[in-house]
Design a protein around this motif. Structure first.
Motif, mmCIF file in Angstrom:
data_model
loop_
_atom_site.group_PDB
_atom_site.id
_atom_site.type_symbol
_atom_site.label_atom_id
_atom_site.label_comp_id
_atom_site.label_asym_id
_atom_site.label_seq_id
_atom_site.Cartn_x
_atom_site.Cartn_y
_atom_site.Cartn_z
ATOM 1 N N ARG A 85 0.861 -1.193 0.000
ATOM 2 C CA ARG A 85 0.000 0.000 0.000
ATOM 3 C C ARG A 85 0.889 1.233 0.000
ATOM 4 O O ARG A 85 2.064 1.164 0.341
ATOM 5 N N ALA A 86 0.290 2.355 -0.370
ATOM 6 C CA ALA A 86 1.037 3.609 -0.424
ATOM 7 C C ALA A 86 0.115 4.756 -0.041
ATOM 8 O O ALA A 86 -1.085 4.723 -0.314
ATOM 9 N N GLU A 87 0.726 5.759 0.580
ATOM 10 C CA GLU A 87 -0.001 6.983 0.908
ATOM 11 C C GLU A 87 0.905 8.154 0.574
ATOM 12 O O GLU A 87 2.087 8.150 0.911
ATOM 13 N N ILE A 88 0.337 9.135 -0.110
ATOM 14 C CA ILE A 88 1.124 10.305 -0.500
ATOM 15 C C ILE A 88 0.398 11.569 -0.067
ATOM 16 O O ILE A 88 -0.834 11.626 -0.070
ATOM 17 N N GLY A 89 1.181 12.538 0.339
ATOM 18 C CA GLY A 89 0.647 13.856 0.671
ATOM 19 C C GLY A 89 1.384 14.895 -0.156
ATOM 20 O O GLY A 89 2.616 14.893 -0.197
ATOM 21 N N TYR A 90 0.635 15.730 -0.837
ATOM 22 C CA TYR A 90 1.225 16.805 -1.637
ATOM 23 C C TYR A 90 1.244 18.048 -0.757
ATOM 24 O O TYR A 90 0.205 18.514 -0.302
ATOM 25 N N ARG A 91 2.435 18.579 -0.465
ATOM 26 C CA ARG A 91 2.602 19.637 0.527
ATOM 27 C C ARG A 91 2.708 21.039 -0.060
ATOM 28 O O ARG A 91 2.172 21.983 0.486
ATOM 29 N N LYS A 92 3.475 21.186 -1.131
ATOM 30 C CA LYS A 92 3.690 22.492 -1.763
ATOM 31 C C LYS A 92 3.648 22.306 -3.269
ATOM 32 O O LYS A 92 3.873 21.212 -3.766
ATOM 33 N N LEU A 93 3.441 23.386 -3.952
ATOM 34 C CA LEU A 93 3.438 23.358 -5.406
ATOM 35 C C LEU A 93 4.809 22.925 -5.911
ATOM 36 O O LEU A 93 5.833 23.470 -5.513
ATOM 37 N N ALA A 94 4.814 21.917 -6.746
ATOM 38 C CA ALA A 94 6.056 21.440 -7.355
ATOM 39 C C ALA A 94 6.173 22.077 -8.730
ATOM 40 O O ALA A 94 5.255 22.003 -9.528
ATOM 41 N N MET A 95 7.311 22.694 -8.971
ATOM 42 C CA MET A 95 7.591 23.288 -10.279
ATOM 43 C C MET A 95 9.003 22.888 -10.668
ATOM 44 O O MET A 95 9.886 22.808 -9.817
ATOM 45 N N GLY A 96 9.206 22.657 -11.948
ATOM 46 C CA GLY A 96 10.531 22.275 -12.411
ATOM 47 C C GLY A 96 10.837 20.834 -12.064
ATOM 48 O O GLY A 96 9.950 20.047 -11.725
ATOM 49 N N PRO A 97 12.117 20.464 -12.116
ATOM 50 C CA PRO A 97 12.495 19.099 -11.771
ATOM 51 C C PRO A 97 12.272 18.850 -10.283
ATOM 52 O O PRO A 97 12.412 19.772 -9.467
ATOM 53 N N VAL A 98 11.920 17.624 -9.935
ATOM 54 C CA VAL A 98 11.737 17.239 -8.541
ATOM 55 C C VAL A 98 12.536 15.962 -8.280
ATOM 56 O O VAL A 98 12.776 15.166 -9.190
ATOM 57 N N THR A 99 12.932 15.814 -7.014
ATOM 58 C CA THR A 99 13.765 14.681 -6.617
ATOM 59 C C THR A 99 13.105 13.956 -5.458
ATOM 60 O O THR A 99 12.617 14.590 -4.519
ATOM 61 N N ALA A 100 13.107 12.627 -5.532
ATOM 62 C CA ALA A 100 12.571 11.795 -4.454
ATOM 63 C C ALA A 100 13.727 11.102 -3.747
ATOM 64 O O ALA A 100 14.599 10.526 -4.400
ATOM 65 N N THR A 101 13.719 11.160 -2.416
ATOM 66 C CA THR A 101 14.730 10.484 -1.610
ATOM 67 C C THR A 101 14.018 9.490 -0.699
ATOM 68 O O THR A 101 13.157 9.873 0.095
ATOM 69 N N ALA A 102 14.377 8.211 -0.843
ATOM 70 C CA ALA A 102 13.728 7.134 -0.101
ATOM 71 C C ALA A 102 14.661 6.561 0.953
ATOM 72 O O ALA A 102 15.863 6.416 0.717
ATOM 73 N N THR A 103 14.087 6.229 2.123
ATOM 74 C CA THR A 103 14.827 5.569 3.193
ATOM 75 C C THR A 103 13.974 4.442 3.771
ATOM 76 O O THR A 103 12.744 4.554 3.834
ATOM 77 N N LEU A 104 14.646 3.367 4.195
ATOM 78 C CA LEU A 104 13.942 2.255 4.831
ATOM 79 C C LEU A 104 13.447 2.670 6.204
ATOM 80 O O LEU A 104 14.158 3.363 6.939
ATOM 81 N N GLY A 105 12.253 2.220 6.576
ATOM 82 C CA GLY A 105 11.684 2.556 7.867
ATOM 83 C C GLY A 105 11.766 1.429 8.876
ATOM 84 O O GLY A 105 11.201 1.530 9.968
ATOM 85 N N ARG A 106 12.445 0.340 8.528
ATOM 86 C CA ARG A 106 12.629 -0.798 9.441
ATOM 87 C C ARG A 106 14.024 -1.347 9.178
ATOM 88 O O ARG A 106 14.437 -1.450 8.022
ATOM 89 N N PRO A 107 14.750 -1.731 10.216
ATOM 90 C CA PRO A 107 16.106 -2.239 9.993
ATOM 91 C C PRO A 107 16.130 -3.441 9.054
ATOM 92 O O PRO A 107 15.319 -4.366 9.189
ATOM 93 N N LEU A 108 17.053 -3.407 8.115
ATOM 94 C CA LEU A 108 17.209 -4.466 7.125
ATOM 95 C C LEU A 108 17.348 -5.829 7.799
ATOM 96 O O LEU A 108 16.682 -6.796 7.410
ATOM 97 N N ALA A 109 18.192 -5.932 8.803
ATOM 98 C CA ALA A 109 18.437 -7.214 9.480
ATOM 99 C C ALA A 109 17.158 -7.761 10.116
ATOM 100 O O ALA A 109 16.935 -8.980 10.134
ATOM 101 N N GLU A 110 16.311 -6.876 10.618
ATOM 102 C CA GLU A 110 15.045 -7.296 11.231
ATOM 103 C C GLU A 110 14.105 -7.889 10.185
ATOM 104 O O GLU A 110 13.434 -8.893 10.436
#
Length: 150
Positions: A85-110
């Motif tokens: 599942r996914a949930e997205i919130g649009y916070r501010k007007l995006a103009m021009g190129p945009v960049t997404a930065t993803a991080t894990l929310g649970r330790p890999l080893a777990e």
């Protein structure tokens, strides 16, 4: 002789048609984070001249997929990663190129330990979408699972 393997970005661009269609640029992919850029392209603008919400969703989901492959690519012989599942919130007007930065929310080893225990682990990936000026235009969470092969 050393054989060059494709990068995760090259692999995703080759196998995920939407990543190629949107000309996504995979800037960084590691187990710590994935950074993916959506160039400014008028064909994918919305009614106010910025990137369409669907293009931003695909950008963020692609960044989440890139970090999942970086983190759990060594588990593909026994499990397939799937977005739950996914949930997205649009916070501010995006103009021009945009960049997404993803991080894990649970330790890999777990997550791997849960898979080792015979479970079908779920784990969140948090994604922040920013404009070139650093303003956060959107935030997304994708919950992924590793589904063991039958």
């Amino acid at each position: 002789m050393t054989e060059m393997l494709p990068s995760i970005g090259e692999m995703l661009t080759a196998t995920v048609p939407m990543a190629a269609t949107l000309n996504l640029e995979f800037l960084e992919t590691s187990v710590e984070r994935a950074v993916v850029r959506l160039p400014d392209q008028p064909d994918f603008h919305n009614h106010v001249g910025g990137p369409h919400a669907g293009a931003m969703f695909t950008l963020a989901e692609s960044a989440s997929g890139a970090i999942v492959l970086a983190a759990f690519g060594d588990q593909l012989n026994r499990a397939v990663p799937l977005a739950v599942r996914a949930e997205i919130g649009y916070r501010k007007l995006a103009m021009g190129p945009v960049t997404a930065t993803a991080t894990l929310g649970r330790p890999l080893a777990e997550v791997v330990a849960a898979l080792d225990a015979g479970e079908r682990p779920e784990f969140p990936v948090a994604i922040e979408i920013t404009r070139e000026d650093g303003a956060v235009t959107g935030e997304m969470t994708v919950v992924w699972t590793l589904r063991p092969h039958s």
